[in-house]
Design a protein around this motif. Structure first.
Motif, short mmCIF file in Angstrom:
data_model
loop_
_atom_site.label_atom_id
_atom_site.label_comp_id
_atom_site.label_asym_id
_atom_site.label_seq_id
_atom_site.Cartn_x
_atom_site.Cartn_y
_atom_site.Cartn_z
N ALA A 79 -4.70 6.64 -9.67
CA ALA A 79 -4.96 5.44 -10.18
C ALA A 79 -3.86 4.36 -9.53
O ALA A 79 -3.04 4.95 -8.88
N LYS A 80 -4.16 3.16 -9.70
CA LYS A 80 -3.34 2.16 -9.07
C LYS A 80 -2.56 1.67 -10.29
O LYS A 80 -3.00 0.66 -10.94
N ASN A 81 -1.41 2.05 -10.52
CA ASN A 81 -0.74 1.76 -11.85
C ASN A 81 -0.02 0.52 -11.76
O ASN A 81 1.14 0.53 -11.30
N GLY A 82 -0.64 -0.86 -12.11
CA GLY A 82 -0.13 -1.91 -11.66
C GLY A 82 -0.14 -2.13 -10.34
O GLY A 82 -1.27 -2.21 -9.66
N VAL A 83 1.19 -1.98 -9.67
CA VAL A 83 1.16 -2.09 -8.23
C VAL A 83 1.88 -0.77 -7.43
O VAL A 83 1.97 -0.81 -6.31
N LYS A 84 1.85 0.16 -8.43
CA LYS A 84 2.20 1.56 -7.88
C LYS A 84 1.03 2.39 -7.56
O LYS A 84 0.03 2.30 -8.31
N HIS A 85 1.23 3.35 -6.62
CA HIS A 85 -0.01 4.27 -6.33
C HIS A 85 0.44 5.50 -7.05
O HIS A 85 1.45 6.13 -6.89
N VAL A 86 -0.67 6.01 -7.50
CA VAL A 86 -0.53 7.47 -8.26
C VAL A 86 -1.30 8.40 -7.67
O VAL A 86 -2.62 8.03 -7.63
N PHE A 87 -1.03 9.54 -7.10
CA PHE A 87 -1.86 10.57 -6.46
C PHE A 87 -1.49 11.95 -7.41
O PHE A 87 -0.35 12.35 -7.71
N VAL A 88 -2.68 12.84 -7.64
CA VAL A 88 -2.28 14.17 -8.04
C VAL A 88 -2.65 15.00 -6.81
O VAL A 88 -3.79 14.87 -6.27
N LEU A 89 -1.62 15.89 -6.61
CA LEU A 89 -1.93 16.90 -5.46
C LEU A 89 -2.00 18.26 -6.10
O LEU A 89 -1.40 18.73 -7.01
N LYS A 90 -3.31 18.86 -5.72
CA LYS A 90 -3.36 20.24 -6.24
C LYS A 90 -3.50 21.38 -5.25
O LYS A 90 -4.22 20.85 -4.40
N PRO A 91 -2.68 22.50 -5.27
CA PRO A 91 -2.80 23.47 -4.21
C PRO A 91 -4.42 24.03 -4.09
O PRO A 91 -5.13 24.01 -5.00
N VAL A 121 2.70 26.55 -8.18
CA VAL A 121 2.50 25.18 -8.64
C VAL A 121 1.10 24.95 -9.02
O VAL A 121 0.29 25.37 -8.34
N LYS A 122 0.83 24.28 -10.07
CA LYS A 122 -0.21 24.11 -10.73
C LYS A 122 -0.68 22.63 -10.24
O LYS A 122 -1.85 22.61 -9.60
N ASN A 123 0.02 21.59 -9.96
CA ASN A 123 -0.01 20.30 -9.70
C ASN A 123 1.05 19.61 -9.54
O ASN A 123 2.11 19.79 -10.22
N ILE A 124 1.12 18.48 -8.80
CA ILE A 124 2.10 17.65 -8.44
C ILE A 124 1.61 16.12 -8.49
O ILE A 124 0.35 15.64 -8.05
N GLN A 125 2.21 15.56 -9.39
CA GLN A 125 1.87 13.91 -9.52
C GLN A 125 2.81 13.01 -8.82
O GLN A 125 4.08 13.21 -9.11
N LEU A 126 2.37 12.30 -7.92
CA LEU A 126 3.28 11.48 -7.06
C LEU A 126 3.03 10.15 -7.06
O LEU A 126 1.99 9.52 -7.25
N THR A 127 4.05 9.46 -7.53
CA THR A 127 3.80 7.75 -7.74
C THR A 127 4.77 7.32 -6.66
O THR A 127 5.97 7.59 -6.34
N LEU A 128 3.96 6.15 -5.91
CA LEU A 128 4.63 5.67 -4.93
C LEU A 128 4.85 4.00 -5.10
O LEU A 128 3.88 3.35 -5.71
N THR A 129 5.75 3.28 -4.39
CA THR A 129 5.87 2.00 -4.70
C THR A 129 4.93 1.21 -4.00
O THR A 129 4.36 1.97 -2.94
N PRO A 130 4.99 -0.13 -4.02
CA PRO A 130 4.11 -0.75 -2.88
C PRO A 130 4.39 -0.66 -1.41
O PRO A 130 3.60 -0.55 -0.66
N GLU A 131 5.63 -0.10 -1.32
CA GLU A 131 6.30 0.00 -0.14
C GLU A 131 5.87 1.52 0.33
O GLU A 131 6.54 1.79 1.53
N LEU A 132 5.22 2.38 -0.38
CA LEU A 132 4.86 3.44 -0.19
C LEU A 132 6.18 4.55 -0.18
O LEU A 132 6.32 5.45 0.64
N VAL A 133 7.26 4.24 -0.96
CA VAL A 133 8.27 4.95 -1.19
C VAL A 133 8.18 5.85 -2.58
O VAL A 133 7.81 5.31 -3.43
N VAL A 134 8.73 7.17 -2.61
CA VAL A 134 8.36 7.90 -3.55
C VAL A 134 9.45 7.46 -4.83
O VAL A 134 10.58 7.16 -4.58
N ASP A 135 8.55 7.12 -5.96
CA ASP A 135 9.25 6.62 -7.22
C ASP A 135 9.44 7.69 -8.23
O ASP A 135 10.38 7.46 -8.76
#
Length: 75
Positions: free
Chosen positions: A7-19, A25-39
């Motif tokens: 999703a694009k949660n407001g202005v943040k980008h959310v990704f799910v990484l699955k091996p 590891v089952k999965n990793i949820q990664l949220t990035l700021t608009p500047e693409l910095v891990v939040d």
């Protein structure tokens, strides 16, 4: 990892990484700021244990002294 834009949660980008192969590891949820910095990072292990890391006041391009990373193993 297979990367799924969640999703694009407001202005943040959310990704799910699955091996691609089952492992610790089952999965990793990664949220990035608009500047693409891990939040925010949520790691779910194979037993559904969850480790959650939230980052704040992230500064890029700041130098740190090598002594900050010295490690002395316990005796």
């Amino acid at each position: 990892f297979e990367v799924e834009p969640r999703a694009k949660n407001g202005v943040k980008h959310v990704f799910v990484l699955k091996p691609k192969k089952a492992g610790q590891v089952k999965n990793i949820q990664l949220t990035l700021t608009p500047e693409l910095v891990v939040d925010h990072l949520v790691i779910t292990d194979a037993y559904d244990g969850v480790t959650e890391l939230a980052f704040s006041q992230v500064e890029l391009g700041v130098s740190a002294p090598d002594s900050l990373f010295d490690f002395t193993p316990p005796a």
